[in-house]
Motif scaffolding. Structure first.
Motif, PDB file in Angstrom:
ATOM      1  N   THR A   1      14.322  17.786  -3.129  1.00  0.00           N
ATOM      2  CA  THR A   1      14.858  16.716  -3.977  1.00  0.00           C
ATOM      3  C   THR A   1      14.516  15.367  -3.367  1.00  0.00           C
ATOM      4  O   THR A   1      13.632  15.279  -2.528  1.00  0.00           O
ATOM      5  N   LEU A   2      15.234  14.357  -3.803  1.00  0.00           N
ATOM      6  CA  LEU A   2      14.929  12.985  -3.396  1.00  0.00           C
ATOM      7  C   LEU A   2      14.872  12.836  -1.874  1.00  0.00           C
ATOM      8  O   LEU A   2      13.967  12.220  -1.331  1.00  0.00           O
TER       9      LEU A   2
ATOM     10  N   VAL B   1      12.629   6.488   0.571  1.00  0.00           N
ATOM     11  CA  VAL B   1      13.603   6.987  -0.402  1.00  0.00           C
ATOM     12  C   VAL B   1      13.667   6.107  -1.662  1.00  0.00           C
ATOM     13  O   VAL B   1      13.644   6.607  -2.782  1.00  0.00           O
ATOM     14  N   VAL B   2      13.707   4.783  -1.422  1.00  0.00           N
ATOM     15  CA  VAL B   2      13.795   3.879  -2.572  1.00  0.00           C
ATOM     16  C   VAL B   2      12.552   4.017  -3.451  1.00  0.00           C
ATOM     17  O   VAL B   2      12.648   4.077  -4.690  1.00  0.00           O
ATOM     18  N   GLN B   3      11.396   4.118  -2.823  1.00  0.00           N
ATOM     19  CA  GLN B   3      10.157   4.258  -3.599  1.00  0.00           C
ATOM     20  C   GLN B   3      10.107   5.588  -4.338  1.00  0.00           C
ATOM     21  O   GLN B   3       9.636   5.660  -5.471  1.00  0.00           O
ATOM     22  N   ARG B   4      10.606   6.643  -3.675  1.00  0.00           N
ATOM     23  CA  ARG B   4      10.608   7.951  -4.344  1.00  0.00           C
ATOM     24  C   ARG B   4      11.539   7.902  -5.555  1.00  0.00           C
ATOM     25  O   ARG B   4      11.266   8.478  -6.593  1.00  0.00           O
ATOM     26  N   MET B   5      12.669   7.203  -5.398  1.00  0.00           N
ATOM     27  CA  MET B   5      13.600   7.025  -6.504  1.00  0.00           C
ATOM     28  C   MET B   5      12.909   6.292  -7.648  1.00  0.00           C
ATOM     29  O   MET B   5      12.994   6.693  -8.805  1.00  0.00           O
ATOM     30  N   ARG B   6      12.198   5.206  -7.302  1.00  0.00           N
ATOM     31  CA  ARG B   6      11.576   4.369  -8.327  1.00  0.00           C
ATOM     32  C   ARG B   6      10.410   5.059  -9.008  1.00  0.00           C
ATOM     33  O   ARG B   6      10.190   4.904 -10.199  1.00  0.00           O
ATOM     34  N   HIS B   7       9.631   5.786  -8.215  1.00  0.00           N
ATOM     35  CA  HIS B   7       8.389   6.322  -8.773  1.00  0.00           C
ATOM     36  C   HIS B   7       8.463   7.783  -9.166  1.00  0.00           C
ATOM     37  O   HIS B   7       7.578   8.278  -9.851  1.00  0.00           O
TER      38      HIS B   7
ATOM     39  N   ALA C   1      18.990  17.100 -15.882  1.00  0.00           N
ATOM     40  CA  ALA C   1      17.659  16.501 -15.953  1.00  0.00           C
ATOM     41  C   ALA C   1      17.024  16.411 -14.570  1.00  0.00           C
ATOM     42  O   ALA C   1      15.831  16.682 -14.403  1.00  0.00           O
ATOM     43  N   LEU C   2      17.831  16.056 -13.580  1.00  0.00           N
ATOM     44  CA  LEU C   2      17.303  15.926 -12.215  1.00  0.00           C
ATOM     45  C   LEU C   2      16.789  17.264 -11.699  1.00  0.00           C
ATOM     46  O   LEU C   2      15.828  17.336 -10.942  1.00  0.00           O
ATOM     47  N   GLN C   3      17.464  18.343 -12.144  1.00  0.00           N
ATOM     48  CA  GLN C   3      17.081  19.648 -11.635  1.00  0.00           C
ATOM     49  C   GLN C   3      15.755  20.142 -12.213  1.00  0.00           C
ATOM     50  O   GLN C   3      15.190  21.109 -11.711  1.00  0.00           O
ATOM     51  N   THR C   4      15.266  19.461 -13.242  1.00  0.00           N
ATOM     52  CA  THR C   4      13.987  19.878 -13.800  1.00  0.00           C
ATOM     53  C   THR C   4      12.818  19.182 -13.114  1.00  0.00           C
ATOM     54  O   THR C   4      11.666  19.479 -13.407  1.00  0.00           O
ATOM     55  N   ILE C   5      13.113  18.227 -12.232  1.00  0.00           N
ATOM     56  CA  ILE C   5      12.017  17.510 -11.557  1.00  0.00           C
ATOM     57  C   ILE C   5      11.372  18.443 -10.536  1.00  0.00           C
ATOM     58  O   ILE C   5      12.054  18.969  -9.663  1.00  0.00           O
ATOM     59  N   PRO C   6      10.068  18.667 -10.632  1.00  0.00           N
ATOM     60  CA  PRO C   6       9.411  19.564  -9.678  1.00  0.00           C
ATOM     61  C   PRO C   6       9.452  18.982  -8.263  1.00  0.00           C
ATOM     62  O   PRO C   6       9.156  17.800  -8.068  1.00  0.00           O
ATOM     63  N   GLY C   7       9.828  19.820  -7.305  1.00  0.00           N
ATOM     64  CA  GLY C   7       9.935  19.364  -5.931  1.00  0.00           C
ATOM     65  C   GLY C   7       8.616  18.855  -5.365  1.00  0.00           C
ATOM     66  O   GLY C   7       8.601  17.996  -4.492  1.00  0.00           O
ATOM     67  N   GLU C   8       7.501  19.369  -5.911  1.00  0.00           N
ATOM     68  CA  GLU C   8       6.181  18.949  -5.386  1.00  0.00           C
ATOM     69  C   GLU C   8       5.971  17.443  -5.528  1.00  0.00           C
ATOM     70  O   GLU C   8       5.292  16.825  -4.720  1.00  0.00           O
ATOM     71  N   LEU C   9       6.568  16.868  -6.586  1.00  0.00           N
ATOM     72  CA  LEU C   9       6.406  15.425  -6.794  1.00  0.00           C
ATOM     73  C   LEU C   9       6.983  14.654  -5.619  1.00  0.00           C
ATOM     74  O   LEU C   9       6.401  13.690  -5.138  1.00  0.00           O
ATOM     75  N   TYR C  10       8.169  15.086  -5.180  1.00  0.00           N
ATOM     76  CA  TYR C  10       8.798  14.402  -4.050  1.00  0.00           C
ATOM     77  C   TYR C  10       7.968  14.624  -2.788  1.00  0.00           C
ATOM     78  O   TYR C  10       7.772  13.723  -1.987  1.00  0.00           O
ATOM     79  N   GLU C  11       7.486  15.874  -2.651  1.00  0.00           N
ATOM     80  CA  GLU C  11       6.693  16.207  -1.475  1.00  0.00           C
ATOM     81  C   GLU C  11       5.436  15.335  -1.411  1.00  0.00           C
ATOM     82  O   GLU C  11       5.104  14.751  -0.381  1.00  0.00           O
ATOM     83  N   ALA C  12       4.771  15.244  -2.562  1.00  0.00           N
ATOM     84  CA  ALA C  12       3.540  14.458  -2.626  1.00  0.00           C
ATOM     85  C   ALA C  12       3.829  12.992  -2.314  1.00  0.00           C
ATOM     86  O   ALA C  12       3.102  12.344  -1.544  1.00  0.00           O
TER      87      ALA C  12
END
Lengths: 316, 289
Positions: free
Chosen positions: B8-9, A223-229, A204-215
């Motif tokens: 990733t994260l 890091v904690v906020q990226r994890m949460r959001h 499931a984690l591998q389907t998360i688009p990297g752009e979301l993290y970049e944005a």
């Protein structure tokens, strides 16, 4: 009755209808033949489901209100079986132990695999190795895992206390102490099963688009906020589904207590299913055992329905 | 693989000192948690019983007794139980395919009247925890309705209930749904009956899903404990898991451990050989994210 024609793919011809539009009897006969063929293919499965799923479901509920001895006909006893259960102090112990087990199993079995999956998703080396070893225990027959860990737990020469002794700690008595026995079972069950949850989360984690993290990062999220959001919302569905499945699975715990503790010490590891086993196959009281499984069914159906609704929503 | 891989994260470097530390720690912890127990078991099984009882334990055996494995095999008569298990597992696998494939094909491609209702009734059984059916299932196999046969101590008591597997049918049906109907219609135009279509057109295309279903059913049958425990009251017919559990209290610990290794090997070997399929089955088993 027209579902078979309605469900025909749009492009596919309906040969009979187009050739002789007026001949209803021919169409009817054809449809009967089609249906007979289909049910011919289905009959073995229908028989198996009828005998080993549908009939036992109904019978299980009926048995809960009956007394059976296999010599005379079953006697209808109303709520007697349930009353007997409620008077059995072990019944309450079993539920308490089972709920405690489920709670602890969720703490370990639900959060730990997720954290492991997040960690593994970050690593770029030896990915195959990690995936392989975390899943190895899942392939182990539960009896083998239980007997293996029973040996590890031995307070004398056992692996765990030997390791603890090496760092100067006097280890607990694990299975022989009613304050640690249940926790010990949770640890085995978690070790045995966490591989599958981990790998499902990882997928499931591998389907998360990297752009979301970049944005998120550009917006200044740590890091904690990226994890949460990002991470958690993106995997929320899988998290919820596995949570529900794990509750249902862990509440049916049997093999570990049966083999490792037999329910002891002081009934601290008697689970609902172990009690059910005793009622049915030790005391031969199938009625009371069925009353217990009916109660288990009622409790678990809450989670099953939740699971159904969650997955339905996702499919729609 | 490279640093240009999907973000990733964490966005930190994958080669820096922090990463190296994190990687090493993870590697050590994982090896300790998931490889060490197996190693400890395999090595422990080669120690003499006296050495196993010793506190603190030795790391490597003072005298290596690989003969423990053959001794355990003979003492517990493991050959017999392996054979029993193979019969149970192979039968469960074969019956599941024989029953579930045609059922899924009928539901997907022949689409009979009430087909969706039948599927729904099957899927409902997935919502039922198997433990709650234990008692009525047991009573059913002791006296099969209408037929009046007692299936206790008969491997069919495992094979037939295994076939009532809604999840297999669901997986297979979903796969069959993706096979274009035009293909089947073409075969039918050429005069192929439904059996031929299933055998010649559908099954060859369905190899990947058949592999997944096969592995799921083999692994589940090999791991099952409570149902074989109930079904086989005759010790001579028991499966490996049930027999090991019965032997455990009275077997010298080193031989029991050797027995555990031997019982674990087949599934570990299956996993190493079919890793890709097994992990694919895992995500087929969950729901897409």
């Amino acid at each position: 009755m027209s579902s078979s024609t309605l469900l025909r793919p749009a492009g596919a011809p309906a040969p009979d209808a187009s050739r002789r539009p007026g001949r209803a009897p021919g169409r009817l006969r054809r449809r009967i033949v089609e249906n007979l063929t289909a049910y011919g293919f289905l009959c073995a499965a229908l028989l198996c489901f009828a005998l080993f799923s549908w009939y036992p479901i109904v019978r299980g509920v009926l048995l809960a209100f009956q007394q059976v001895n296999f010599i005379t006909d079953p006697v209808w006893v109303g709520w007697d079986n349930f009353e007997l259960l409620f008077k059995d102090p072990l019944f309450w112990d079993a539920w308490r132990n089972t709920l405690l087990f489920t709670g602890l199993a969720l703490v370990f079995g639900f959060f730990v695999p997720f954290l492991i999956a997040v960690l593994l998703n970050e690593l770029r080396h030896a990915k195959g190795y990690f995936r392989l070893v975390v899943y190895l225990p899942v392939m182990l027959p539960p009896v083998v895992a239980a007997l293996l860990w029973k040996w590890f737990y031995d307070p004398g020469p056992g692996l765990f206390n030997s390791l603890l002794r090496a760092v100067g700690i006097d280890g607990p008595h694990w299975l022989d102490d009613s304050s640690t026995s249940l926790l010990s079972l949770v640890l085995v069950a978690t070790w045995s099963n966490l591989g599958s949850a981990t790998l499902i989360y990882l997928a499931a984690l591998q389907t998360i688009p990297g752009e979301l993290y970049e944005a998120a990062e550009l917006d200044g999220a740590n890091v904690v906020q990226r994890m949460r959001h990002v991470t958690i919302p993106q995997t929320r569905f899988v998290l919820l589904v596995l949570l529900l499945l794990q509750v249902v699975a862990t509440m049916q715990i049997f093999t570990e207590p049966y083999i490792m503790t037999g329910g002891g010490p002081d009934d601290s590891t008697v689970t609902v299913l172990l009690l059910l086993y005793r009622y049915a196959f030790v005391y031969n009281d199938f009625g009371t055992a069925s009353a217990l499984s009916t109660l288990l069914l009622l409790v678990l159906s809450v989670f099953s329905f939740a699971y159904l609704r969650v997955t339905r929503k996702a499919e729609a | 693989m490279s640093d240009r891989a999907v973000r990733t994260l964490f966005s930190g470097s994958r080669t820096g000192i922090g990463y190296k530390v994190a990687f090493t720690v993870t590697f050590v912890v994982f090896t300790a948690a998931f490889v060490l127990p197996f190693l400890w078991l395999v090595i422990g099984a080669m120690k003499p019983a006296v050495e196993l009882a010793q506190v603190p334990p030795t790391i490597l055996p003072r005298t290596w007794n690989p003969g423990n494995y053959t001794e355990a095999w003979q003492l517990m008569d493991l050959g017999k139980y392996f054979l029993n298990t193979v019969v149970v597992v192979a039968g469960a696998w074969a019956v599941q395919l024989l029953v579930d494939v045609p059922a899924a094909y009928a539901l997907s491609k022949l689409r009979p009247v009430l087909g969706n209702g039948v599927l729904a009734l099957m899927l409902v059984t997935l919502m039922l925890p198997p433990a709650t059916l234990l008692v009525p299932m047991y009573l059913t196999i002791t006296d099969l309705p209408i037929l009046g046969i007692n299936l206790v101590n008969n491997p069919a008591a495992i094979w037939l209930p295994a076939a009532a597997n809604a999840f297999n049918i669901y997986l297979l049906k979903r796969f069959f749904d993706q096979i274009p109907s035009e293909l089947l219609d073409a075969a039918r135009m050429d005069g192929a009956g439904p059996v031929t279509v299933l055998w010649r057109v559908v099954l060859p295309m369905a190899r990947p899903i058949l592999a997944v279903v096969s592995i799921l059913s083999v692994v589940a049958a090999w791991k099952d404990f409570i149902w074989p425990l109930l079904v086989f009251s005759d010790p001579a017919l028991q499966t490996l898991s049930v027999a090991l559990q019965r032997f455990a209290p009275d077997t010298p610990i080193n031989l029991l451990l050797a027995g555990l290794v031997l019982a674990a090997l087949p599934m570990i070997a299956v996993f190493l050989a079919f890793q890709r399929h097994i992990l694919a089955g895992l995500t087929a088993g969950s729901v897409k994210g």
